[in-house]
Design an enzyme around this catalytic site. Structure first.
Site, PDB file in Angstrom:
ATOM      1  N   SER A  21       0.865  -1.198   0.000  1.00 40.64           N
ATOM      2  CA  SER A  21       0.000   0.000   0.000  1.00 40.64           C
ATOM      3  C   SER A  21       0.891   1.233   0.000  1.00 40.64           C
ATOM      4  O   SER A  21       1.579   1.462  -0.992  1.00 40.64           O
ATOM      5  CB  SER A  21      -1.050  -0.054   1.116  1.00 40.64           C
ATOM      6  OG  SER A  21      -0.551   0.273   2.363  1.00 40.64           O
ATOM      7  N   HIS A  48      -3.282  -1.014  -2.508  1.00 40.40           N
ATOM      8  CA  HIS A  48      -4.434  -0.217  -2.057  1.00 40.40           C
ATOM      9  C   HIS A  48      -4.479   1.088  -2.835  1.00 40.40           C
ATOM     10  O   HIS A  48      -3.513   1.861  -2.815  1.00 40.40           O
ATOM     11  CB  HIS A  48      -4.315   0.095  -0.563  1.00 40.40           C
ATOM     12  CG  HIS A  48      -4.394  -1.132   0.292  1.00 40.40           C
ATOM     13  ND1 HIS A  48      -3.939  -1.180   1.571  1.00 40.40           N
ATOM     14  CD2 HIS A  48      -4.896  -2.371   0.026  1.00 40.40           C
ATOM     15  CE1 HIS A  48      -4.152  -2.388   2.086  1.00 40.40           C
ATOM     16  NE2 HIS A  48      -4.720  -3.138   1.155  1.00 40.40           N
ATOM     17  N   ASP A 141      -3.252  -5.407   6.270  1.00 41.29           N
ATOM     18  CA  ASP A 141      -3.747  -6.264   5.188  1.00 41.29           C
ATOM     19  C   ASP A 141      -2.565  -7.079   4.644  1.00 41.29           C
ATOM     20  O   ASP A 141      -1.466  -6.555   4.495  1.00 41.29           O
ATOM     21  CB  ASP A 141      -4.363  -5.381   4.090  1.00 41.29           C
ATOM     22  CG  ASP A 141      -5.083  -6.208   3.039  1.00 41.29           C
ATOM     23  OD1 ASP A 141      -5.415  -7.380   3.304  1.00 41.29           O
ATOM     24  OD2 ASP A 141      -5.324  -5.665   1.937  1.00 41.29           O
TER      25      ASP A 141
END
Lengths: 200, 279
Positions: A21, A48, A141
């Protein structure tokens, strides 16, 4: 090559998944451009990105890369030498017939696309022939998905936290997965290069 | 004998679960995309306290009250009003002028879930002066979602996004004209659904029910495998009038579909297709 990877071989690997991300572009810009146009493995990437605007990452990287870079399309078959990015606002999952599915189901760890969703479905299909890479990122995540990859017998490598623009994601994965290994991006580069086709 | 390991135990359980669901309740998920379905069913096991899909299947077969709960896992209900505003703007600016030439109109929102898209289209058609000559069909396989659609009540916290989307879609009025806010909920004007038939309909097993001018089926096909996608788009093709319109999700396409040749790309970016007139 550094000592720690001598026992690591990508010989049996059939696919690579990558999660990142915050700081993703810098890490991917080091990892992907060295790959040759005939790289034999497919690479599935979840980064992301904001849900409500087109992502500039694939075109940005395509300008620097020799492998094909595209956004994943629903039900397309996975091809070698191709990097598939999860499109904004959709999860990407791997099907048993080695095609990709998109899904709009709920965000996971506040993320859609979610790294966990990609990794878990890829682990289910590729099992011990999957290599997962966790790069720079600012949330958790990917930690759960990395556990699934290891449980299925695959390999998980994590960008050295101190070299990542955001270290939360690498650290969360290392904390959740005792069998995941931290590595510098240049060592990962060398490892990926071991699967380049031999020059004839 | 040594066990067959070509399929994992979970995959065998998944197949058996879907067969049980079909045999007992006639809900056919057997041709849904398996990766997402498996993920959601394992999530159901985890949240409902079942150790495996086999255990969940046992309960499903012996306890009818499980069905509605499981349907909420098996069907994905994620939508917002005027979601992807560009799609609705494209309908307003490019599809509506064609639709205005017909004396009467039929519109199908296939897989309408809790109704956000149905109300979006009803508002758009009212703003464009087409509401009075249009019949809407809103269908889904999930009865609980259909009941929500028919009620037209949404969490007030979602209204800011709906309002923004409506404005970006080229909405001519204020969204607040169409709902009353009370007790944390926005209750949409019931006259918006005066011309809507809400109905249980499965793209996996049911057939064409009317001759249509516009089908909107967004983020439904991605949950189907290729043969079922072919079946669904085949239904749309058969239901649409010549030159009728089909709108699908922002990341869906007809590229891999058996009926792709029956449609032309009307507005590719917004995923709006038009049925060819020479069919």
């Amino acid at each position: 090559m550094s000592v720690m990877q001598h026992d690591l071989s990508l010989l049996d690997i059939e696919a690579i998944v990558i999660g990142a991300s915050a700081g993703a572009i810098a890490s991917l810009t080091q990892l992907l451009p060295p790959l040759g146009p005939d790289y034999p493995l497919p690479i599935l990437v979840t980064v992301h990105v904001p849900p409500d605007q087109p992502s500039s990452i694939p075109s940005l990287l395509q300008a620097k890369c020799r492998v094909t870079i595209k956004e994943a399309e629903d039900k397309e078959f996975i091809c070698p030498g191709t990097v598939y990015f999860a499109p904004p606002d959709y999860h990407v999952l791997v099907e048993k017939d080695r095609s990709l599915s998109l899904s709009n189901e709920e965000p996971v760890s506040y993320a859609r696309p979610s790294i966990d969703v990609l990794f878990e479905s890829a682990a289910d299909v590729y099992g011990k022939t999957l290599l997962a890479l966790i790069l720079s990122g600012a949330n958790h995540d990917g930690a759960r998905g990395s556990r699934s990859v290891l449980k299925a017998g695959g390999i998980v490598l994590v960008q050295l936290p101190e070299s990542a623009a955001a270290r939360v994601m690498p650290e969360a994965t290392l904390a959740a997965c005792p069998d995941a290994r931290a590595m510098s991006l240049s060592d990962i580069n060398q490892l990926l290069a071991s699967r380049e086709p031999r020059e004839s | 004998m040594t066990p067959d390991t070509t399929l994992s135990t979970e995959d065998i359980e998944l197949r058996l679960f879907l067969e049980a669901m079909y045999s007992r309740y006639h809900y056919d998920f057997r041709e849904y995309s398996k990766a997402s379905l498996k993920r959601r069913l394992l999530l159901a096991c985890e949240r409902m306290g079942f150790p495996s899909l086999s255990a969940l299947q046992g309960q499903l077969l012996h306890d009818d009250t499980m069905l509605p709960q499981l349907l909420s896992y098996l069907t994905v209900q994620v939508s917002d009003m005027f979601r992807d505003p560009g799609y609705f703007r494209a309908i307003r600016e490019h599809v509506i002028p064609h639709l205005k030439t017909y004396p009467s109109l039929k519109v199908w929102v296939a897989g309408c879930s809790s109704g956000e898209e149905l109300y979006s289209l009803a508002i758009l058609f009212r703003e464009e002066g087409l509401e009075e000559k249009t019949m809407f069909y809103a269908t889904d396989i999930n009865g609980a979602a259909l009941a929500k659609a028919e009620a037209g009540v949404y969490d007030l916290q979602r209204i800011a996004l709906f309002t923004r989307n409506h404005r970006l879609s080229g909405g001519t009025g204020s969204l607040s004209e169409y709902y009353n806010a009370a007790y944390g909920a926005a209750c949409f004007d019931k006259t918006l659904r005066r011309r809507t038939v809400f109905s249980d309909h499965s793209l996996a097993s049911d057939s064409v029910f009317a001759e249509l001018h516009l089908v909107s089926c967004r983020n439904v096909l991605i949950y189907f495998d290729r043969p079922l996608q072919d079946r669904a788009v085949g239904l749309f093709k058969d239901a649409l009038v010549r030159n009728g319109f089909l709108g699908i999700g922002a990341r869906e396409s007809l590229r891999f579909n058996a009926h792709a040749k029956a449609f032309r790309e009307f507005l590719p970016v917004e995923r709006i297709y038009q049925k060819r007139s020479d069919l």
